[in-house]
Design a protein around this motif. Structure first.
Motif, PDB file in Angstrom:
ATOM      1  N   LEU A   1     -54.158 -32.745 -57.938  1.00  0.00           N
ATOM      2  CA  LEU A   1     -53.834 -33.927 -57.488  1.00  0.00           C
ATOM      3  C   LEU A   1     -51.947 -34.183 -56.952  1.00  0.00           C
ATOM      4  CD1 LEU A   1     -55.435 -35.537 -60.711  1.00  0.00           C
ATOM      5  CD2 LEU A   1     -56.338 -35.965 -57.870  1.00  0.00           C
ATOM      6  N   ALA A   2     -52.047 -33.400 -57.117  1.00  0.00           N
ATOM      7  CA  ALA A   2     -49.953 -33.386 -57.006  1.00  0.00           C
ATOM      8  C   ALA A   2     -49.850 -33.619 -54.829  1.00  0.00           C
ATOM      9  CB  ALA A   2     -49.208 -32.602 -57.267  1.00  0.00           C
ATOM     10  N   ILE A   3     -51.596 -32.460 -55.019  1.00  0.00           N
ATOM     11  CA  ILE A   3     -51.409 -31.356 -53.187  1.00  0.00           C
ATOM     12  C   ILE A   3     -52.812 -32.466 -53.480  1.00  0.00           C
ATOM     13  CG2 ILE A   3     -49.914 -29.755 -54.150  1.00  0.00           C
ATOM     14  CD1 ILE A   3     -53.416 -28.245 -53.270  1.00  0.00           C
ATOM     15  N   SER A   4     -53.412 -32.730 -53.464  1.00  0.00           N
ATOM     16  CA  SER A   4     -54.245 -33.177 -53.492  1.00  0.00           C
ATOM     17  C   SER A   4     -54.600 -34.988 -53.682  1.00  0.00           C
ATOM     18  CB  SER A   4     -56.000 -32.750 -52.802  1.00  0.00           C
ATOM     19  OG  SER A   4     -56.883 -33.166 -52.797  1.00  0.00           O
ATOM     20  N   PRO A   5     -54.025 -36.173 -53.705  1.00  0.00           N
ATOM     21  CA  PRO A   5     -54.744 -37.562 -54.805  1.00  0.00           C
ATOM     22  C   PRO A   5     -56.196 -37.692 -54.422  1.00  0.00           C
ATOM     23  CG  PRO A   5     -53.555 -37.032 -52.800  1.00  0.00           C
ATOM     24  CD  PRO A   5     -52.994 -36.055 -52.501  1.00  0.00           C
ATOM     25  N   ASN A   6     -56.910 -37.619 -53.537  1.00  0.00           N
ATOM     26  CA  ASN A   6     -58.544 -37.793 -53.283  1.00  0.00           C
ATOM     27  C   ASN A   6     -59.366 -37.285 -54.303  1.00  0.00           C
ATOM     28  OD1 ASN A   6     -59.969 -39.761 -53.111  1.00  0.00           O
ATOM     29  ND2 ASN A   6     -60.764 -38.542 -51.224  1.00  0.00           N
ATOM     30  N   ASN A   7     -58.506 -36.393 -55.287  1.00  0.00           N
ATOM     31  CA  ASN A   7     -58.981 -35.175 -55.650  1.00  0.00           C
ATOM     32  C   ASN A   7     -60.651 -34.712 -55.282  1.00  0.00           C
ATOM     33  OD1 ASN A   7     -59.891 -38.384 -57.603  1.00  0.00           O
ATOM     34  ND2 ASN A   7     -62.159 -36.943 -57.190  1.00  0.00           N
ATOM     35  N   LYS A   8     -59.972 -34.330 -54.200  1.00  0.00           N
ATOM     36  CA  LYS A   8     -61.433 -33.260 -53.563  1.00  0.00           C
ATOM     37  C   LYS A   8     -60.379 -31.982 -52.948  1.00  0.00           C
ATOM     38  CE  LYS A   8     -64.235 -36.946 -53.442  1.00  0.00           C
ATOM     39  NZ  LYS A   8     -65.470 -36.664 -54.401  1.00  0.00           N
ATOM     40  N   ILE A   9     -61.448 -30.913 -52.327  1.00  0.00           N
ATOM     41  CA  ILE A   9     -61.170 -29.574 -51.633  1.00  0.00           C
ATOM     42  C   ILE A   9     -61.674 -30.017 -50.712  1.00  0.00           C
ATOM     43  CG2 ILE A   9     -61.294 -28.662 -53.859  1.00  0.00           C
ATOM     44  CD1 ILE A   9     -64.562 -28.602 -51.526  1.00  0.00           C
ATOM     45  N   PRO A  10     -60.988 -29.439 -49.683  1.00  0.00           N
ATOM     46  CA  PRO A  10     -60.020 -28.461 -49.609  1.00  0.00           C
ATOM     47  C   PRO A  10     -58.978 -29.195 -49.444  1.00  0.00           C
ATOM     48  CG  PRO A  10     -61.138 -28.208 -47.287  1.00  0.00           C
ATOM     49  CD  PRO A  10     -61.869 -29.103 -48.445  1.00  0.00           C
ATOM     50  N   ALA A  11     -57.597 -28.205 -49.397  1.00  0.00           N
ATOM     51  CA  ALA A  11     -56.399 -28.590 -49.760  1.00  0.00           C
ATOM     52  C   ALA A  11     -55.682 -27.349 -49.377  1.00  0.00           C
ATOM     53  CB  ALA A  11     -55.887 -29.647 -50.542  1.00  0.00           C
ATOM     54  N   ILE A  12     -55.028 -27.151 -48.950  1.00  0.00           N
ATOM     55  CA  ILE A  12     -54.021 -26.189 -48.431  1.00  0.00           C
ATOM     56  C   ILE A  12     -52.211 -26.622 -48.266  1.00  0.00           C
ATOM     57  CG2 ILE A  12     -55.331 -25.563 -46.853  1.00  0.00           C
ATOM     58  CD1 ILE A  12     -53.131 -26.004 -44.440  1.00  0.00           C
ATOM     59  N   VAL A  13     -51.332 -25.703 -48.503  1.00  0.00           N
ATOM     60  CA  VAL A  13     -50.163 -25.389 -49.291  1.00  0.00           C
ATOM     61  C   VAL A  13     -49.758 -23.870 -48.095  1.00  0.00           C
ATOM     62  CG1 VAL A  13     -48.281 -25.408 -50.363  1.00  0.00           C
ATOM     63  CG2 VAL A  13     -50.279 -26.032 -51.207  1.00  0.00           C
ATOM     64  N   ASP A  14     -48.986 -24.523 -47.428  1.00  0.00           N
ATOM     65  CA  ASP A  14     -48.242 -23.243 -45.979  1.00  0.00           C
ATOM     66  C   ASP A  14     -46.720 -23.243 -46.286  1.00  0.00           C
ATOM     67  OD1 ASP A  14     -47.653 -22.338 -44.117  1.00  0.00           O
ATOM     68  OD2 ASP A  14     -47.936 -23.247 -42.618  1.00  0.00           O
ATOM     69  N   PRO A  15     -46.145 -22.357 -47.033  1.00  0.00           N
ATOM     70  CA  PRO A  15     -45.136 -22.086 -47.291  1.00  0.00           C
ATOM     71  C   PRO A  15     -44.119 -22.819 -46.077  1.00  0.00           C
ATOM     72  CG  PRO A  15     -46.118 -20.023 -47.268  1.00  0.00           C
ATOM     73  CD  PRO A  15     -46.954 -21.648 -47.369  1.00  0.00           C
ATOM     74  N   ALA A  16     -44.652 -21.746 -44.707  1.00  0.00           N
ATOM     75  CA  ALA A  16     -43.546 -22.117 -43.193  1.00  0.00           C
ATOM     76  C   ALA A  16     -44.471 -22.582 -42.486  1.00  0.00           C
ATOM     77  CB  ALA A  16     -43.647 -20.971 -43.158  1.00  0.00           C
ATOM     78  N   GLY A  17     -44.176 -24.134 -43.035  1.00  0.00           N
ATOM     79  CA  GLY A  17     -44.502 -25.962 -42.474  1.00  0.00           C
ATOM     80  C   GLY A  17     -43.190 -25.881 -41.456  1.00  0.00           C
ATOM     81  N   PRO A  18     -43.638 -27.335 -41.054  1.00  0.00           N
ATOM     82  CA  PRO A  18     -42.768 -27.402 -39.907  1.00  0.00           C
ATOM     83  C   PRO A  18     -41.216 -27.241 -39.806  1.00  0.00           C
ATOM     84  CG  PRO A  18     -44.567 -29.795 -40.350  1.00  0.00           C
ATOM     85  CD  PRO A  18     -44.767 -28.158 -41.264  1.00  0.00           C
ATOM     86  N   ASP A  19     -40.154 -26.949 -39.789  1.00  0.00           N
ATOM     87  CA  ASP A  19     -38.786 -26.558 -39.708  1.00  0.00           C
ATOM     88  C   ASP A  19     -38.895 -25.454 -40.467  1.00  0.00           C
ATOM     89  OD1 ASP A  19     -38.490 -28.614 -37.751  1.00  0.00           O
ATOM     90  OD2 ASP A  19     -38.734 -30.061 -39.296  1.00  0.00           O
ATOM     91  N   GLY A  20     -39.739 -24.823 -40.757  1.00  0.00           N
ATOM     92  CA  GLY A  20     -39.306 -24.113 -41.882  1.00  0.00           C
ATOM     93  C   GLY A  20     -39.542 -24.251 -43.103  1.00  0.00           C
TER      94      GLY A  20
END
Length: 208
Positions: A45-64
């Motif tokens: 829920l910390a990354i997908s507050p709508n409790n739905k899949i999918p979600a991603i975490v990109d460690p190299a996002g904007p500005d690194g």
């Protein structure tokens, strides 16, 4: 750096695995077993507050810096922006991609999903009403897609994230009680996409 894909083997999950493969981005699948309500886990829920899949975490996002993204359409747009692939740079060329992506998100997903629900899970009384209502709209949407693909090779002209979004749901056409032979342009497009190695890898990815 490797993107984490939080998903399950659903049409929305497949949209993203296909996009990641086609964009040649390294990723690892973090299965979220929606049959066991893992989508309600506080960490998810910390990354997908709508409790739905999918979600991603990109460690190299904007500005690194790391970034998380939820909602499949938002993820596709983010990945297209990140890579510069399957999302045109010019506004004129981007408009049809956005139109058909929103078409999928607003209709060709919610409506076929209702067909699946009523066909597989509803009571007999609800099933008769639900299937008639949502099957009619689902078949209308397939007709809209077929008409579009009678004019252009891919839904937005060139291959784009809109194709990946729609393909995720067309993949479930049998559950929608739809025979693609009735929609020859959709079938041509569908078969052509599944000849692509990246698409095949995306659908072969073990999401569950």
């Amino acid at each position: 750096m490797t993107i984490s894909l939080y998903a399950w083997g659903t049409p929305n999950g497949r949209k993203i695995s296909v996009a990641l493969e086609e964009m040649e981005l390294p990723y690892v699948v973090r299965p979220v077993n929606i049959t066991k309500d893992e989508q309600f886990d506080p960490d998810f829920l910390a990354i997908s507050p709508n409790n739905k899949i999918p979600a991603i975490v990109d460690p190299a996002g904007p500005d690194g810096q790391p970034i998380s993204v939820f909602e499949s359409g938002a993820i596709l747009l983010y990945l297209g922006e990140k890579t510069g692939k399957f999302l045109p740079a010019s506004l004129r060329d981007r408009v049809p991609v956005l139109e058909w992506l929103m078409w999928q998100m607003g209709g060709f997903g919610p409506m076929p999903g209702q067909v699946h629900h009523f066909a597989a899970l509803a009571s007999e009384d609800d099933k008769r009403y639900g299937l008639k209502r949502f099957s009619t709209e689902t078949r209308r949407l397939y007709s809209v897609l077929d008409a579009r693909l009678g004019k252009t090779e891919y839904v937005a002209g060139k291959l784009s994230i809109a194709d990946f979004a729609i393909l995720g749901w067309a993949w479930r056409h049998e559950r929608h009680k739809v025979d693609l032979a009735e929609y020859p342009n959709v079938k041509r497009w569908y078969d052509m996409l599944f000849e692509r190695p990246g698409v095949k890898r995306g659908f072969d990815a073990k999401l569950d």
